[in-house]
Design a protein around this motif. Structure first.
Motif, short mmCIF file in Angstrom:
data_model
loop_
_atom_site.label_atom_id
_atom_site.label_comp_id
_atom_site.label_asym_id
_atom_site.label_seq_id
_atom_site.Cartn_x
_atom_site.Cartn_y
_atom_site.Cartn_z
N PRO A 164 53.16 20.25 28.81
CA PRO A 164 52.52 21.14 29.78
C PRO A 164 51.51 20.37 30.63
O PRO A 164 50.95 19.36 30.20
N SER A 207 47.82 19.00 38.75
CA SER A 207 48.85 19.80 39.40
C SER A 207 49.28 19.18 40.73
O SER A 207 50.47 19.14 41.06
N ARG A 239 59.47 26.83 33.17
CA ARG A 239 58.47 27.76 32.66
C ARG A 239 58.78 28.07 31.20
O ARG A 239 59.91 28.34 30.83
N GLN A 240 57.75 28.02 30.39
CA GLN A 240 57.86 28.37 28.98
C GLN A 240 56.69 29.31 28.70
O GLN A 240 55.56 28.86 28.55
N SER A 241 57.00 30.59 28.70
CA SER A 241 55.98 31.62 28.57
C SER A 241 55.02 31.49 29.75
O SER A 241 55.44 31.60 30.89
N ARG A 242 53.76 31.24 29.49
CA ARG A 242 52.77 31.10 30.58
C ARG A 242 52.57 29.67 31.02
O ARG A 242 51.82 29.40 31.96
N LEU A 243 53.22 28.73 30.36
CA LEU A 243 53.04 27.30 30.66
C LEU A 243 54.15 26.79 31.56
O LEU A 243 55.28 27.28 31.52
N ILE A 244 53.82 25.80 32.34
CA ILE A 244 54.84 25.04 33.06
C ILE A 244 54.96 23.70 32.36
O ILE A 244 53.97 22.96 32.22
#
Length: 119
Positions: free
Chosen positions: A34, A50, A66-71
């Motif tokens: 992440p 970022s 995207r993995q849940s709320r994470l990139i």
């Protein structure tokens, strides 16, 4: 890989934080990391990280998912290998190197080379 892509990739890697982030992602493997973890490892603020990750993604060097709320960012090994191939395709006089050997370019013969006259 065309020269425009090579220039974009090398340009993205020509900044110290982006190079460090890319190398970290190469080590992380397909699992990736992440953005926050990358920033923490490199001692950067998240907004700065970022920005750098976006530059690497724009050059095609990293992918994001995207993995849940994470990139999660991962190195794009296909582009990395294509870049390395482009940079080394002529290193052995145009003859492809095998994976077992390192590139060891031979010196180019010149008109004044004494070894050229030996027959």
């Amino acid at each position: 890989m065309d020269s425009a892509m090579v220039i974009r990739a090398l340009g993205a890697l020509s900044q110290e934080h982006r190079l460090a982030a890319f190398r970290l992602l190469v080590q992380a493997g397909d699992e990736g990391m992440p953005a926050g973890a990358i920033a923490e490892k490199l001692g950067l603020v998240a907004s700065s990280m970022s920005f750098h990750l976006a530059a690497l993604a724009n050059a095609g060097l990293v992918t994001q998912r995207r993995q849940s709320r994470l990139i999660i960012y991962s190195a794009n090994y296909g582009v990395m290998n294509a870049l390395m191939g482009y940079l080394t395709e002529n290193c052995c006089g145009g003859v492809p190197c095998t994976t077992e050997e390192m590139c060891c370019p031979q010196p180019m013969a010149t008109a004044n080379d004494p070894e050229e006259d030996v027959a």
